[in-house]
Design an enzyme around this catalytic site. Sequence first.
Site, mmCIF file in Angstrom:
data_model
loop_
_atom_site.group_PDB
_atom_site.id
_atom_site.type_symbol
_atom_site.label_atom_id
_atom_site.label_comp_id
_atom_site.label_asym_id
_atom_site.label_seq_id
_atom_site.Cartn_x
_atom_site.Cartn_y
_atom_site.Cartn_z
ATOM 1 N N SER A 107 30.136 -4.177 -31.069
ATOM 2 C CA SER A 107 31.272 -5.077 -31.256
ATOM 3 C C SER A 107 32.450 -4.342 -31.904
ATOM 4 O O SER A 107 32.948 -3.382 -31.318
ATOM 5 C CB SER A 107 30.806 -6.302 -32.038
ATOM 6 O OG SER A 107 31.741 -7.321 -31.914
ATOM 7 N N ASP A 159 27.262 -13.874 -23.986
ATOM 8 C CA ASP A 159 27.881 -13.564 -25.278
ATOM 9 C C ASP A 159 29.141 -14.429 -25.438
ATOM 10 O O ASP A 159 30.083 -14.309 -24.647
ATOM 11 C CB ASP A 159 28.225 -12.061 -25.255
ATOM 12 C CG ASP A 159 28.888 -11.560 -26.528
ATOM 13 O OD1 ASP A 159 29.599 -12.336 -27.185
ATOM 14 O OD2 ASP A 159 28.699 -10.379 -26.833
ATOM 15 N N HIS A 187 25.431 -12.020 -28.257
ATOM 16 C CA HIS A 187 26.083 -10.957 -29.049
ATOM 17 C C HIS A 187 25.159 -10.436 -30.159
ATOM 18 O O HIS A 187 25.553 -9.576 -30.934
ATOM 19 C CB HIS A 187 27.351 -11.556 -29.665
ATOM 20 C CG HIS A 187 28.383 -10.555 -30.080
ATOM 21 N ND1 HIS A 187 29.126 -9.824 -29.187
ATOM 22 C CD2 HIS A 187 28.818 -10.146 -31.313
ATOM 23 C CE1 HIS A 187 29.960 -9.028 -29.831
ATOM 24 N NE2 HIS A 187 29.787 -9.206 -31.121
HETATM 25 N N1 LIG Z 1 30.304 -15.061 -39.135
HETATM 26 C C1 LIG Z 1 30.853 -14.972 -37.827
HETATM 27 C C2 LIG Z 1 30.021 -14.135 -36.884
HETATM 28 C C3 LIG Z 1 29.975 -12.703 -37.287
HETATM 29 C C4 LIG Z 1 29.227 -11.876 -36.268
HETATM 30 O O1 LIG Z 1 28.741 -12.353 -35.279
HETATM 31 N N2 LIG Z 1 29.153 -10.574 -36.503
HETATM 32 C C5 LIG Z 1 28.501 -9.716 -35.578
HETATM 33 C C6 LIG Z 1 29.450 -8.647 -35.154
HETATM 34 S S1 LIG Z 1 30.861 -9.387 -34.365
HETATM 35 C C7 LIG Z 1 31.898 -8.090 -34.028
HETATM 36 O O2 LIG Z 1 32.082 -7.119 -34.649
HETATM 37 C C8 LIG Z 1 27.253 -9.111 -36.226
HETATM 38 O O3 LIG Z 1 26.846 -8.018 -35.892
HETATM 39 N N3 LIG Z 1 26.654 -9.874 -37.137
HETATM 40 C C9 LIG Z 1 25.488 -9.457 -37.868
HETATM 41 C C10 LIG Z 1 24.199 -9.996 -37.336
HETATM 42 O O4 LIG Z 1 23.197 -9.794 -38.019
HETATM 43 O O5 LIG Z 1 24.175 -10.580 -36.236
HETATM 44 C C11 LIG Z 1 31.105 -16.352 -37.246
HETATM 45 O O6 LIG Z 1 31.333 -17.206 -38.036
HETATM 46 O O7 LIG Z 1 31.138 -16.480 -36.009
#
Ligand SMILES: N[C@@H](CCC(=O)N[C@@H](CSC=O)C(=O)NCC(=O)O)C(=O)O
Length: 289
Positions: A151, A236, A267
């Site tokens: 991402s 995603d 995602h």
């Molecule tokens: N809190 C957010 C969602 C944040 C999210 O999905 N982060 C992803 C990366 S998104 C792009 O860089 C991630 O890797 N999260 C960590 C995990 O453990 O999945 C919302 O409110 O949508």
Amino acid sequence: MVSLEKVSSNRVSAGFLTKYKFPSKSLNGLTTSFNVFIPDSAKSNKVPVLFYLAGLTCTEDTAAQKGGLFNEAGKQSIALVFPDTSPRGANVQGEDDDWQLGTGAGFYLTATSEKWKAYNMYDLIVKELPEVLKEANLGLDFSRWSITGHSMGGHGALSIYLKNPGFFKSASAFAPVCNPSRTPWGINAFTNYLNVPAPSSENAQPPKEWLEYDSSYLLKNYSGDVNILIDVGKGDDFYKKGQLEPKAISDQNKKGVEVRLHDDFDHSYYFISTFSPEHVAFHAKHLNA
Ligand SMILES: N[C@@H](CCC(=O)N[C@@H](CSC=O)C(=O)NCC(=O)O)C(=O)O
């Protein structure tokens, strides 16, 4: 001489994952942490290195804990380095208010805005961390590096690879932000960290300062050979909302670039851990060529 402090160490797969911290010059002296996986084989032969750059809201622990990278890295004798995603505690007003900007959202660039002056994750990854790793004498081969990420970290991996021809053998990405100068997370990050306003019309060419960090633009203007693998899930939500735009890369039909779209995957780290062994094997092919 950097004062590297060991925080923890865990046996995992055919090696050890160790967390270190140090005061980073790139991040205005703030302490940053990273995890490094060293396969046992590094005791007899120096091993190549794969950087993993994580996404928004993540830390140096996220992919280490959920990415499913270690078995293949151990098998292929590859070290893994997991940096953090931003400075921590930079004391910027509002830096903890929005998960898309500030803490956990460093965007792998060198900030030029006075307000965000500690936000220099590009310098940390490309300049300082390699020096710190060399000094730590961990059995790494500094002529063989590759880079991957997810991402925002996929944007980081691709843009850092393309901005430093010859430095990394290959790049890969899971659900990367491919065209940040034209998509919301990128526009927000570039406007703030680079202090360069968005053009008045959506169709206008983005500012040159933004394009320096846009993988689609960097790829279009890249003259050498590339080794790039990108995976994106069609389920995603961020892909569906236009944050990722892998078409901006696949439509270029560049030799050495493979973009794969997968039905149903989202995602999350369920998606990443499904394909991460293939990414490690892809990098192994180029690191060991
Ligand atoms: N809190 C957010 C969602 C944040 C999210 O999905 N982060 C992803 C990366 S998104 C792009 O860089 C991630 O890797 N999260 C960590 C995990 O453990 O999945 C919302 O409110 O949508």
